[in-house]
Write an enzyme that holds these catalytic residues in place. Structure first.
Site, short mmCIF file in Angstrom:
data_model
loop_
_atom_site.label_atom_id
_atom_site.label_comp_id
_atom_site.label_asym_id
_atom_site.label_seq_id
_atom_site.Cartn_x
_atom_site.Cartn_y
_atom_site.Cartn_z
N CYS A 96 0.83 -1.21 0.00
CA CYS A 96 0.00 0.00 0.00
C CYS A 96 0.86 1.25 0.00
CB CYS A 96 -0.93 -0.01 1.22
SG CYS A 96 -2.01 1.45 1.31
N CYS A 148 -0.38 4.09 2.23
CA CYS A 148 -0.21 3.80 3.65
C CYS A 148 1.22 4.03 4.10
CB CYS A 148 -0.59 2.35 3.96
SG CYS A 148 -2.23 1.84 3.41
N ASP A 149 2.18 3.59 3.29
CA ASP A 149 3.57 3.50 3.75
C ASP A 149 4.57 4.35 2.98
OD1 ASP A 149 2.72 1.60 5.62
OD2 ASP A 149 2.95 -0.04 4.19
#
Length: 312
Positions: free
Chosen positions: A132, A135-136
């Site tokens: 992701c 997300c990261d």
């Protein structure tokens, strides 16, 4: 017999459980083999509102569960093997629990990221391996990272990651890409993206501090090489967890559950869907939680209307 059963315990399912429990509907939440969903494999979550210093993914999910339990939600562990949605009450066959009946059902089983299945991949999730970018990506500021894949999602992830990374290497096992022309053109026009095509990923290489490289086979020469990197983003798609439904609910071409626009209603009255199992676009914890709230409110209204109709 339960008023409502929630299948799945990601942000969507747990948010639905909180709302339904506060409405005194005592929902039963069935946990699968990965309680808490994909966030339990995430380290620090920095983009969930209310946590200015961030929070660990497993801790966030544990807090949501405790909040639902506090208001009276019940939790049972089991694997839903089969459901019968053809008549009411709905029937669920749950491994280790037997048959469960419910007046309404919320499906919140999520979507599982596809992995390559190579050595060092699963072991380094949260240590440099991710599925992701939104997300990261922030954690890889000014670092060199690799995106594996050749479809639209890989092009999109690579472009997004150039906001943070010093360089993004796109690795694909074929020389041709499956991505649409417009997505390919967009990626090729990005000066931060370099290309390592016709390379088959063999192993994620890591050390004490996490990922250090990706071992690939050059399909042109047959030789193995290591591409140095600080992070590997696997972007080969997701699989919605809908197999147990036996085709009783309408899905799109990729298997994601279809809901009536603006609601969480599926094609069967009394059955609702929330979270990533019906969201192929955003796939974020906060958007899943939002649809969990919607599913709970839709379920509450459905049960109220059913009771009113039965009383007439």
């Amino acid at each position: 017999m339960y008023k409502t059963v929630i299948i799945g315990t990601g942000p969507g399912g747990l948010t639905a459980a909180i709302y339904l429990a506060r409405a005194n509907l005592n929902p039963l939440v069935i946990e699968g083999q990965e309680p808490g969903g994909q966030l339990t494999t995430t380290t620090e979550v920095e983009n969930f509102p209310g946590f200015p210093e961030g929070i660990m993914g497993p801790e966030l999910m544990d807090n949501m569960r405790k909040q639902a339990e506090r208001f009276g939600a019940q939790f049972k562990s089991g694997w839903v093997n089969q459901v019968d949605l053809s008549k009411r009450p709905f029937t669920l066959q749950v491994e280790d629990l037997g048959e469960i009946q419910a007046e309404s059902v919320i499906v919140s089983t999520g979507a599982s990221a596809k992995y390559l299945g190579i050595p060092g991949e699963k072991e380094n999730v949260g240590r440099g391996v991710s599925t992701c970018a939104t997300c990261d990506g922030f954690f890889f500021r000014n670092k060199k990272i690799i995106v594996i894949g050749g479809g639209d999602s890989a092009m999109e992830e690579a472009n997004y990651l150039t906001r943070f990374a010093s360089e993004v290497v796109l690795v694909n096992r074929r020389s041709e890409l499956r991505a649409s022309k417009i997505m390919q053109d967009r990626a090729r026009a990005n000066g931060k993206i370099s290309w390592s095509l016709n390379r088959t990923p063999l192993e994620v290489v890591s050390g004490e501090q996490g990922v250090t490289g990706l071992k690939v086979r050059n399909n042109d020469t047959g030789e193995d090489e290591i591409i140095e990197t600080n992070g590997v983003f696997v972007a080969i798609g997701h699989t919605p967890n809908t197999g147990f439904l036996g085709g009783q609910l309408t899905t799109d071409d990729h298997g994601y559950l279809l809901v009536k626009p603006g609601t969480t209603e599926t094609n069967i009255p009394g059955v609702f869907a929330c979270g990533d199992v019906q969201d192929s676009r955003y796939r974020q914890a906060i958007s899943a939680a939002g649809t969990g709230c919607m599913a709970a409110l839709d379920t509450e209204r459905y049960l109220e209307n059913a009771e009113a109709a039965a009383a007439v």
